[in-house]
Structure formats: C-alpha cells, structure tokens
Design an enzyme around this catalytic site. Structure first.
Site, PDB file in Angstrom:
ATOM      1  N   TYR A 170      24.528  33.813  43.973  1.00 38.65           N
ATOM      2  CA  TYR A 170      25.386  33.642  43.139  1.00 38.65           C
ATOM      3  C   TYR A 170      25.640  32.271  42.715  1.00 38.65           C
ATOM      4  CZ  TYR A 170      30.593  34.072  41.958  1.00 38.65           C
ATOM      5  OH  TYR A 170      32.240  34.588  41.370  1.00 38.65           O
ATOM      6  N   LYS A 174      26.594  30.092  38.898  1.00 36.00           N
ATOM      7  CA  LYS A 174      27.432  29.400  38.581  1.00 36.00           C
ATOM      8  C   LYS A 174      26.947  28.127  38.291  1.00 36.00           C
ATOM      9  CE  LYS A 174      29.892  32.670  38.470  1.00 36.00           C
ATOM     10  NZ  LYS A 174      30.886  33.824  37.501  1.00 36.00           N
TER      11      LYS A 174
HETATM   12  N1  LIG Z   1      37.776  36.195  41.526  1.00 33.58           N
HETATM   13  C1  LIG Z   1      37.561  34.683  42.279  1.00 33.58           C
HETATM   14  O1  LIG Z   1      38.605  34.188  42.766  1.00 33.58           O
HETATM   15  C2  LIG Z   1      36.439  34.132  41.019  1.00 33.58           C
HETATM   16  C3  LIG Z   1      36.067  32.905  42.006  1.00 33.58           C
HETATM   17  C4  LIG Z   1      35.249  32.670  40.829  1.00 33.58           C
HETATM   18  C5  LIG Z   1      34.808  32.851  39.943  1.00 33.58           C
HETATM   19  N2  LIG Z   1      34.487  33.850  39.610  1.00 33.58           N
HETATM   20  C6  LIG Z   1      33.912  34.538  37.871  1.00 33.58           C
HETATM   21  O2  LIG Z   1      35.373  35.199  36.824  1.00 33.58           O
HETATM   22  C7  LIG Z   1      34.225  36.295  36.736  1.00 33.58           C
HETATM   23  C8  LIG Z   1      35.687  37.381  36.580  1.00 33.58           C
HETATM   24  O3  LIG Z   1      35.533  37.913  38.031  1.00 33.58           O
HETATM   25  P1  LIG Z   1      37.158  38.825  38.733  1.00 33.58           P
HETATM   26  O4  LIG Z   1      37.308  38.366  40.169  1.00 33.58           O
HETATM   27  O5  LIG Z   1      37.685  38.906  37.506  1.00 33.58           O
HETATM   28  O6  LIG Z   1      35.569  40.426  39.100  1.00 33.58           O
HETATM   29  P2  LIG Z   1      36.346  41.521  38.583  1.00 33.58           P
HETATM   30  O7  LIG Z   1      34.812  42.341  39.681  1.00 33.58           O
HETATM   31  O8  LIG Z   1      37.529  41.850  38.779  1.00 33.58           O
HETATM   32  O9  LIG Z   1      35.590  41.667  37.680  1.00 33.58           O
HETATM   33  C9  LIG Z   1      34.370  41.519  37.419  1.00 33.58           C
HETATM   34  C10 LIG Z   1      34.262  42.323  35.679  1.00 33.58           C
HETATM   35  O10 LIG Z   1      32.827  42.681  34.811  1.00 33.58           O
HETATM   36  C11 LIG Z   1      32.367  43.858  34.452  1.00 33.58           C
HETATM   37  N3  LIG Z   1      31.216  43.223  33.992  1.00 33.58           N
HETATM   38  C12 LIG Z   1      30.047  43.244  35.935  1.00 33.58           C
HETATM   39  N4  LIG Z   1      28.278  43.521  35.662  1.00 33.58           N
HETATM   40  C13 LIG Z   1      28.794  43.551  33.825  1.00 33.58           C
HETATM   41  C14 LIG Z   1      27.790  43.257  32.987  1.00 33.58           C
HETATM   42  N5  LIG Z   1      26.915  43.308  33.163  1.00 33.58           N
HETATM   43  N6  LIG Z   1      27.960  43.792  31.624  1.00 33.58           N
HETATM   44  C15 LIG Z   1      29.749  44.052  30.794  1.00 33.58           C
HETATM   45  N7  LIG Z   1      30.319  43.886  32.278  1.00 33.58           N
HETATM   46  C16 LIG Z   1      30.029  43.529  33.576  1.00 33.58           C
HETATM   47  C17 LIG Z   1      32.579  44.790  36.045  1.00 33.58           C
HETATM   48  O11 LIG Z   1      32.466  46.021  35.783  1.00 33.58           O
HETATM   49  C18 LIG Z   1      33.738  44.116  35.942  1.00 33.58           C
HETATM   50  O12 LIG Z   1      35.332  44.683  35.585  1.00 33.58           O
HETATM   51  C19 LIG Z   1      33.332  36.457  37.579  1.00 33.58           C
HETATM   52  O13 LIG Z   1      32.022  35.655  36.425  1.00 33.58           O
HETATM   53  C20 LIG Z   1      33.582  35.947  38.977  1.00 33.58           C
HETATM   54  O14 LIG Z   1      32.238  35.582  39.310  1.00 33.58           O
HETATM   55  C21 LIG Z   1      35.627  34.920  40.014  1.00 33.58           C
END
Ligand SMILES: NC(=O)c1ccc[n+]([C@@H]2O[C@H](COP(=O)([O-])OP(=O)(O)OC[C@H]3O[C@@H](n4cnc5c(N)ncnc54)[C@H](O)[C@@H]3O)[C@@H](O)[C@H]2O)c1
Length: 311
Positions: A170, A174
């Site tokens: 991951y 990233k």
């Molecule tokens: N939550 C955090 O603190 C955090 C921290 C750092 C980075 N992120 C990044 O933020 C982004 C959103 O994450 P989140 O926390 O909202 O997670 P989440 O799991 O709630 O949402 C991610 C969404 O992406 C969709 N998804 C996954 N693979 C897919 C694909 N191949 N095509 C289309 N849709 C797809 C999933 O169905 C899901 O609804 C991600 O890229 C994650 O890595 C989140």
C-alpha cells in the site's frame, strides 16, 4: 464555497468513506458528479453498485445531479468507459478525483504475490488508467482551441509519504501516486490541467478495520471524512489554476503542503568516491545513524496525530 456549477466531476470510490464526502461536497458546490464505485470489500473482492446508487440518491435529494458508475478503475478499458460515461451523460469532464482504494496489509516477510499485485494494481494503475483517459479528453479539447481549467486530485496516504509498518504494498503504491502527481502535473500543464494530491486521515471502514480508533468525540471530530473535502473543492476552483503538483496532508483542520523528496545532505567529491572514504563521511555526518522516523512522527510534524489516539 467556490462555484463549480457547469463543471462535471468523476469521483472514484465514491460509494463510501472519503470519496462519498468528496462527491457530496462537489455536488453542493454545483458540479455534476459521476459517482464511481465498484462496491467490493475492503480487500477488493466482489462488486455492488448500491453504494454508488445511494450517494447518487443523496445528491439528487439535495437538488444536485449525479450518475452511478460501477467500473473498476484498475481496468484500463473500464476507466475509459467511465470517462465516456461522464461525457455521454453530462457532455464533458472537468474534474477527476482518483480516490478508490483497497487494503491487504501484511508484514513484508509474509506478504503474498497476490496481496502485492492487488494493492499495487487498484491504487497505482487505478490512478493511471482514469487519468490517462481524462488526459486524452482534455488534450482533444485543448487542441480544438478551448482554454481549460481542468483538475486531477489524487489520493496518496501518510503511509506512502512517511512509511507505515505492515504496508509495503500500500505504501509503495501511495508513494508512487505522489510521484505520479509530480510528473502528470508537469506533463498536463500545457493543456490547462492541474494535478494535485491529498494524503488523507479519516474514520472510514478502511481505518476502522485497521486501527482501534475509538468512538467519534462530541463536537468537532478531526477524523470526520468530510474534513478531507474542502481541500478538493478549493483545488477545483478556477482560481486554483496556479497550484499544481502539490501533496497535501490533511488531518482535521490541519492542511499541510508537504515537501517531498528534496535535496538534502550532499556528499561531494571532485572525483569518484572511494567507498571507505564515503563510509567514513556517512558515519561522520550521521553520528547517531540515519533511519526513517515512521508514520506517526511524520503525521505529528504535519499537524496531525496518530489515528489510534485521535479521540
Ligand atoms: N481513511 C483514511 O484515513 C485514509 C488514509 C490514507 C489514505 N486513504 C485513502 O483514501 C481513499 C479512500 O479510502 P476510504 O478510507 O474512504 O476507504 P473506503 O473503503 O471507505 O472507500 C474506498 C472505496 O473505493 C471503492 N473501490 C475499491 N476498489 C475499487 C475499484 N477497483 N474501482 C472502483 N472503486 C473501488 C470501494 O468500493 C470503496 O467504496 C483510498 O485511496 C485510501 O487508500 C484513506
């Protein structure tokens, strides 16, 4: 709030979590939104259009316009269909928010090839493929004489920019997305496209299933995923045309424009280094050694805190 009326946005992974908030915020600012979400599990298994459809219903109930899209962002042809979907439904594309993501955490020594490939593919190719198709759409319009103010907002992570144990797959993806942002920003400037990136922190299924986060506090919740979206809306404003290639760490109300790899300690020699002399120079310059500080220290310096101790 910047007025984004007349603009058309795609938000990938917008059925849940941070992407859902981006879609709601862009729609509230007046944009028409393609709500993309494959709808699988956190590990990226299965598919379900209903999370995307629910967000579309929320946007429409608030008086906005949106359409659900179930393409897999890591499928090159599927990403092309997603961009075509925006154009056929709303006539154009102005904003692409690459946000979709999955997790398959494992210590490096135990990580399987499949765990590596799945995470690298969804994040890294899942940023490349939609951006590639959107870029072709924008180049065509630019070559036809249109002056564009188009936007790509990517999603990195504190794991990628600071480094988190258990996430070589991951974090590498990233970090790659941060690098992709720098190069795409330089390449697409000529077409009037800015490319920026956020490194978010929020309470979503991704972090709730990874960390023991506790309940949301009373009052302002620094980890409310909606805190991530004002940065996206601001960067989408026409007035943000001069801001590109930046990576913003976001934690509650702290938005930090990060400095990435940049010139540091120079060990300079007029001729090829002798390895013994270079080693002596390294030990002299780093008397206490040199090693990464890790994600929590990096987040704290950027104005945030550990997700585990947030509330
Ligand atoms: N939550 C955090 O603190 C955090 C921290 C750092 C980075 N992120 C990044 O933020 C982004 C959103 O994450 P989140 O926390 O909202 O997670 P989440 O799991 O709630 O949402 C991610 C969404 O992406 C969709 N998804 C996954 N693979 C897919 C694909 N191949 N095509 C289309 N849709 C797809 C999933 O169905 C899901 O609804 C991600 O890229 C994650 O890595 C989140």
């Amino acid at each position: 709030m910047p007025d984004l009326s007349g603009k058309v946005a795609i938000v990938t992974g917008a059925g849940r979590g941070i992407g859902r908030e981006h879609a709601l915020a862009l729609a509230a600012a007046g944009a028409k939104v393609v709500v993309n979400d494959l709808g699988g599990t956190l590990a990226g298994e299965g598919s379900d259009l209903s999370p995307a459809q629910q967000v579309v219903a929320e946007i429409e109930a608030a008086g906005g316009r949106a359409t659900a899209d179930g393409e897999n962002v890591a499928d090159f042809a599927g990403a092309g269909r997603m961009v075509e979907h925006a154009v056929s439904e709303f006539g154009r594309l102005d904003i692409l928010v690459n946000n979709a993501g999955i997790l398959r955490d494992r210590m490096l020594v135990n990580m399987s090839e499949e765990e590596w490939d799945a995470v690298i593919t969804v994040h890294l190719k899942g940023h490349f493929a939609p951006t590639r198709h959107a870029a072709a759409h924008w180049r065509e319009r630019s070559k036809a004489g249109e002056e564009l103010r188009a936007r790509v907002i990517n999603t990195s992570s504190p794991s990628g920019v600071f480094g988190n144990v258990g996430q070589t797959n991951y974090g590498a993806a990233k970090a790659g997305i941060a690098g992709f942002t720098l190069i795409a920003a330089q390449e697409l400037a000529r077409y009037g496209v800015t490319v920026n990136c956020i490194a978010p922190n929020a309470r979503t299924r991704m972090t709730e299933e990874t960390f023991d986060m506790g309940d949301a506090p009373d009052g302002f919740d620094p980890l409310d995923p909606a805190n991530m979206s004002p940065v996206v809306v601001a960067l989408c404003a026409d007035e943000a045309q001069c801001i590109t290639g930046q990576v913003f760490h976001v934690w509650g109300g702290a938005v930090n424009a990060l400095r990435g790899w940049t010139a540091g300690e120079l060990f300079d020699s007029p001729e090829r280094w002798d390895a013994d002399k270079l080693l002596a120079g390294l030990r002299e310059r780093f008397p206490d050694g040199a090693a990464p500080e890790g994600m929590v220290a990096g987040m704290q310096k950027a104005g945030g805190r550990s997700l585990r101790t947030a509330s």
